[in-house]
Scaffold this motif. Structure first.
Motif, mmCIF file in Angstrom:
data_model
loop_
_atom_site.group_PDB
_atom_site.id
_atom_site.type_symbol
_atom_site.label_atom_id
_atom_site.label_comp_id
_atom_site.label_asym_id
_atom_site.label_seq_id
_atom_site.Cartn_x
_atom_site.Cartn_y
_atom_site.Cartn_z
ATOM 1 N N GLY A 8 20.518 8.116 -0.079
ATOM 2 C CA GLY A 8 20.901 6.785 -0.866
ATOM 3 C C GLY A 8 19.784 5.923 -1.140
ATOM 4 N N SER A 9 20.108 4.795 -1.602
ATOM 5 C CA SER A 9 18.950 3.684 -1.772
ATOM 6 C C SER A 9 18.397 3.297 -0.439
ATOM 7 C CB SER A 9 19.527 2.617 -2.549
ATOM 8 O OG SER A 9 20.508 1.896 -1.509
ATOM 9 N N GLY A 10 19.167 3.249 0.561
ATOM 10 C CA GLY A 10 18.728 2.710 1.780
ATOM 11 C C GLY A 10 19.153 1.268 2.207
ATOM 12 N N VAL A 11 19.695 0.471 0.915
ATOM 13 C CA VAL A 11 19.961 -0.800 1.036
ATOM 14 C C VAL A 11 21.244 -1.081 1.858
ATOM 15 C CG1 VAL A 11 20.365 -3.011 -0.505
ATOM 16 C CG2 VAL A 11 18.647 -1.172 -1.080
ATOM 17 N N PRO A 12 22.311 -0.391 1.680
ATOM 18 C CA PRO A 12 23.550 -0.720 2.490
ATOM 19 C C PRO A 12 23.165 -0.513 4.101
ATOM 20 C CG PRO A 12 23.840 0.846 0.579
ATOM 21 C CD PRO A 12 22.450 0.822 0.856
ATOM 22 N N GLN A 13 22.272 0.314 4.499
ATOM 23 C CA GLN A 13 22.070 0.545 5.669
ATOM 24 C C GLN A 13 21.118 -0.689 6.333
ATOM 25 O OE1 GLN A 13 21.624 2.871 3.218
ATOM 26 N NE2 GLN A 13 21.613 5.095 4.056
ATOM 27 N N ILE A 14 20.022 -1.205 5.471
ATOM 28 C CA ILE A 14 19.435 -2.384 5.943
ATOM 29 C C ILE A 14 20.552 -3.605 5.972
ATOM 30 C CG2 ILE A 14 17.774 -4.045 5.269
ATOM 31 C CD1 ILE A 14 16.802 -1.120 5.942
ATOM 32 N N GLU A 15 21.535 -3.630 4.801
ATOM 33 C CA GLU A 15 22.168 -4.801 5.111
ATOM 34 C C GLU A 15 23.233 -4.790 6.466
ATOM 35 O OE1 GLU A 15 25.259 -4.932 1.972
ATOM 36 O OE2 GLU A 15 23.895 -5.683 0.438
ATOM 37 N N ALA A 16 23.510 -3.507 6.786
ATOM 38 C CA ALA A 16 24.153 -3.309 8.119
ATOM 39 C C ALA A 16 23.268 -3.746 9.325
ATOM 40 C CB ALA A 16 24.609 -1.941 8.352
ATOM 41 N N ILE A 17 22.098 -3.653 9.071
ATOM 42 C CA ILE A 17 21.139 -3.762 10.290
ATOM 43 C C ILE A 17 21.160 -5.404 10.444
ATOM 44 C CG2 ILE A 17 18.537 -4.413 10.832
ATOM 45 C CD1 ILE A 17 18.208 -1.478 9.798
ATOM 46 N N CYS A 65 10.904 -9.842 4.948
ATOM 47 C CA CYS A 65 9.805 -9.851 4.342
ATOM 48 C C CYS A 65 9.664 -8.336 3.740
ATOM 49 C CB CYS A 65 8.557 -10.250 5.213
ATOM 50 S SG CYS A 65 8.638 -12.036 5.650
ATOM 51 N N GLY A 66 9.738 -7.384 4.690
ATOM 52 C CA GLY A 66 9.839 -5.941 3.996
ATOM 53 C C GLY A 66 10.516 -5.854 2.864
ATOM 54 N N VAL A 67 11.780 -6.388 3.200
ATOM 55 C CA VAL A 67 12.831 -5.865 1.958
ATOM 56 C C VAL A 67 12.262 -6.306 0.915
ATOM 57 C CG1 VAL A 67 15.206 -6.454 0.923
ATOM 58 C CG2 VAL A 67 14.728 -5.665 3.210
ATOM 59 N N ALA A 68 11.838 -7.710 0.615
ATOM 60 C CA ALA A 68 11.684 -8.502 -0.661
ATOM 61 C C ALA A 68 10.028 -7.681 -0.884
ATOM 62 C CB ALA A 68 11.105 -9.909 -0.302
ATOM 63 N N ALA A 69 9.377 -7.401 -0.285
ATOM 64 C CA ALA A 69 8.063 -6.720 -0.428
ATOM 65 C C ALA A 69 8.100 -5.450 -1.188
ATOM 66 C CB ALA A 69 7.174 -6.608 0.729
ATOM 67 N N GLY A 70 9.127 -4.692 -0.594
ATOM 68 C CA GLY A 70 9.308 -3.223 -1.190
ATOM 69 C C GLY A 70 10.000 -3.419 -2.505
ATOM 70 N N GLY A 88 14.936 1.663 -4.117
ATOM 71 C CA GLY A 88 15.950 1.932 -2.943
ATOM 72 C C GLY A 88 15.109 2.257 -1.860
ATOM 73 N N PRO A 89 14.465 3.327 -1.830
ATOM 74 C CA PRO A 89 13.569 3.936 -1.092
ATOM 75 C C PRO A 89 12.389 2.897 -0.522
ATOM 76 C CG PRO A 89 13.748 5.782 -2.139
ATOM 77 C CD PRO A 89 14.563 4.478 -2.904
ATOM 78 N N CYS A 90 11.969 2.146 -1.437
ATOM 79 C CA CYS A 90 10.841 1.139 -1.445
ATOM 80 C C CYS A 90 11.195 0.087 -0.224
ATOM 81 C CB CYS A 90 10.192 0.755 -2.535
ATOM 82 S SG CYS A 90 9.259 1.738 -3.616
ATOM 83 N N ILE A 91 12.646 -0.440 -0.782
ATOM 84 C CA ILE A 91 13.177 -1.537 0.025
ATOM 85 C C ILE A 91 13.360 -1.128 1.314
ATOM 86 C CG2 ILE A 91 15.262 -2.755 0.261
ATOM 87 C CD1 ILE A 91 15.504 -2.886 -2.797
ATOM 88 N N GLU A 92 13.905 0.005 1.769
ATOM 89 C CA GLU A 92 13.926 0.539 3.039
ATOM 90 C C GLU A 92 12.825 0.677 3.648
ATOM 91 O OE1 GLU A 92 16.762 3.771 5.572
ATOM 92 O OE2 GLU A 92 16.784 4.042 3.394
ATOM 93 N N LEU A 103 0.912 -1.174 -0.076
ATOM 94 C CA LEU A 103 0.052 0.016 -0.017
ATOM 95 C C LEU A 103 0.740 1.236 0.015
ATOM 96 C CD1 LEU A 103 -2.534 1.382 0.042
ATOM 97 C CD2 LEU A 103 -2.501 1.028 2.744
ATOM 98 N N ILE A 104 1.979 1.232 0.775
ATOM 99 C CA ILE A 104 2.809 2.539 0.932
ATOM 100 C C ILE A 104 3.412 2.754 -0.451
ATOM 101 C CG2 ILE A 104 4.493 3.496 2.255
ATOM 102 C CD1 ILE A 104 3.630 2.122 4.664
ATOM 103 N N VAL A 105 4.027 1.412 -0.941
ATOM 104 C CA VAL A 105 4.947 1.903 -1.998
ATOM 105 C C VAL A 105 3.821 2.316 -3.168
ATOM 106 C CG1 VAL A 105 6.188 0.591 -3.737
ATOM 107 C CG2 VAL A 105 6.794 0.144 -1.322
#
Length: 447
Positions: A90-99, A166-171, A133-137, A33-35
């Motif tokens: 940025g895309s936010g993906v590197p920050q998510i990887e770090a999490i 699940c949120g990453v893949a859904a994004g 990228g924003p959608c993934i984050e 919905l958000i995306v």
């Protein structure tokens, strides 16, 4: 003694799968919905840019108010992103990887709304950034938020990590209407781990997010390009050559992208949160010339397929080769300026656009020299998009599946595999790394 089926199989209805699927689907639906709203707003503003820039070109006195609007957007964007600048740029993906590597933590709701609003403020005025990228984050933050506040998981629990995944893949699924690519991206680019039970939950989140996009955009592939017939066997010798060229240029892309942070850090007079003023102002002449070049932009890929830009810019017998070279240089430079300016925005779609332009160059050279007939133009376009993306991301499975789902055909699978493999191999020989891993290392997180 041989065990019976009753001794081996679990009791009926004793599995936790239903609960896990319920959680995953919840994450997928909210993320979808958000995306979908995010995508819809971007699509509408891209149409607005197509309208406003011809007005600006026809009435130059409107340029000053428009520049002031851009400055206002820059100030607002900086105000929103500054408190969590390193987390939302940025895309936010590197920050998510770090999490997932226990190197980073994020306050989910603060990041979610700032990424949503900040992403719109950066992409909608025309900066050459991607929405994925924003959608993934945002998807990861939805999973984290629901896990903590609805399902009451602890911050270090495996259940919470599963919902973030699940949120990453859904994004990604919702960003491109590509559910299988969303799941593959998580495994190939983020977790590097295939856990069958967890992947089932991830698939449920991906498909439920994709279902939500159907309600907004229908079930037509988001980048529908009718690829008819199979690439001719007699021209297969050209595929490794295309792969080599794309692999070399993929390394150039990685090198320049990873040089942006050091370059922009030398700008001392403008705070990092307000570096966006540079591309916001410089992008205006591009919009006045060709507004189709602005944004992500899947519209430009459709234009390339339809030769819409070519017929407007013909300059001679080799113009179909020279024009995409010029467009590639413009898109490359401004994609880098946009991404390096400390704003929220991704690189997926900009990479695909650059790949499409490179494919256009290769296809037109092959057509001009009589290697292939013009009917196979679109084949090279799609193949190049997948290979360039797969090399830069070092994610060949995701690239192949993403283009297959986005384009809506499987007829070009073998050429896709060949060119993507060669370009991936060339990048690896040159020392390239998965781009998101490289960006994460550049952020210098500590465990």
């Amino acid at each position: 003694m041989i065990k019976s089926a009753k001794q081996i199989l679990r009791k009926p209805f004793s599995s936790r799968m239903s609960y896990r699927l319920f959680r995953a689907i919840s994450v997928g639906l909210v993320t979808g919905l958000i995306v979908s709203v995010f995508r819809w707003i971007i699509d509408q503003t891209m149409k607005f840019l197509d309208f406003i820039y011809p007005q600006l070109a026809a009435q130059p006195y409107l340029l000053l108010p428009y520049v002031l609007v851009m400055i206002g957007i820059c100030l607002l964007l900086g105000k929103i992103t500054k408190p969590y600048l390193d987390q939302v740029i940025g895309s936010g993906v590197p920050q998510i990887e770090a999490i997932f590597l226990k190197e980073n933590q994020m306050p989910e709701w603060q990041i979610l709304w700032r990424k949503f609003v900040g992403g719109l403020l950066a992409i909608c005025p025309g900066l050459m950034l991607g929405r994925e990228g924003p959608c993934i984050e945002m998807g990861a933050m939805v999973g984290q938020g629901l896990g903590k506040n609805v399902f009451n998981f602890k911050s270090e629990s495996d259940d919470l990590t599963e919902l973030q995944e699940c949120g990453v893949a859904a994004g990604l699924s919702a960003a491109f209407s590509a559910p299988l690519a969303g799941a593959l991206f998580l495994v190939e680019e983020i977790t590097f781990n295939f856990n069958p039970k967890r992947v089932v939950s991830v698939l449920a989140a991906s498909f439920s997010a994709d279902f939500m996009t159907f309600l907004f955009f229908g079930n037509r592939p988001c980048l529908y390009l009718p690829v008819r017939g199979y690439f001719p066997v007699y021209a297969y010798w050209t595929l490794p050559l295309i792969g080599i060229v794309l692999g070399l240029l993929a390394y150039v892309y990685q090198y320049v992208l990873l040089s942006l942070k050091p370059w922009f850090s030398k700008i001392k007079k403008i705070p990092a949160a307000y570096h966006s003023i540079i591309p916001f102002i410089l992008i205006i002449p591009i919009g006045l010339w060709k507004p189709e070049l602005l944004g992500g932009s899947h519209v430009l890929i459709t234009e390339l397929f339809n030769h819409g830009l070519d017929t407007q810019l013909l300059m001679g017998p080799w113009s179909l080769v020279l024009i995409p070279i010029v467009l590639f240089i413009i898109r490359f430079v401004f994609s880098m300026l946009s991404y390096g300016a400390s704003v929220p925005g991704g690189i997926f779609m900009p990479i695909l656009v650059l790949g499409a332009l490179l494919g256009m160059i290769c296809a037109n050279v092959m057509i001009k020299t009589g290697v292939i007939p013009s009917t196979y133009f679109v084949h090279i376009l799609v193949i190049s998009m997948a290979a360039y993306f797969g090399a830069i991301e070092k994610a060949p499975y995701t690239a192949i599946m993403l283009l297959t789902e986005m384009v809506g055909t499987v007829q070009q699978i073998l050429p896709l595999i060949i060119v993507t493999f060669v370009s991936y191999y060339v990048l690896d020989l040159l020392g390239g790394r998965p781009i998101y891993e490289a960006l994460r290392l550049q952020m210098n997180y500590k465990k």
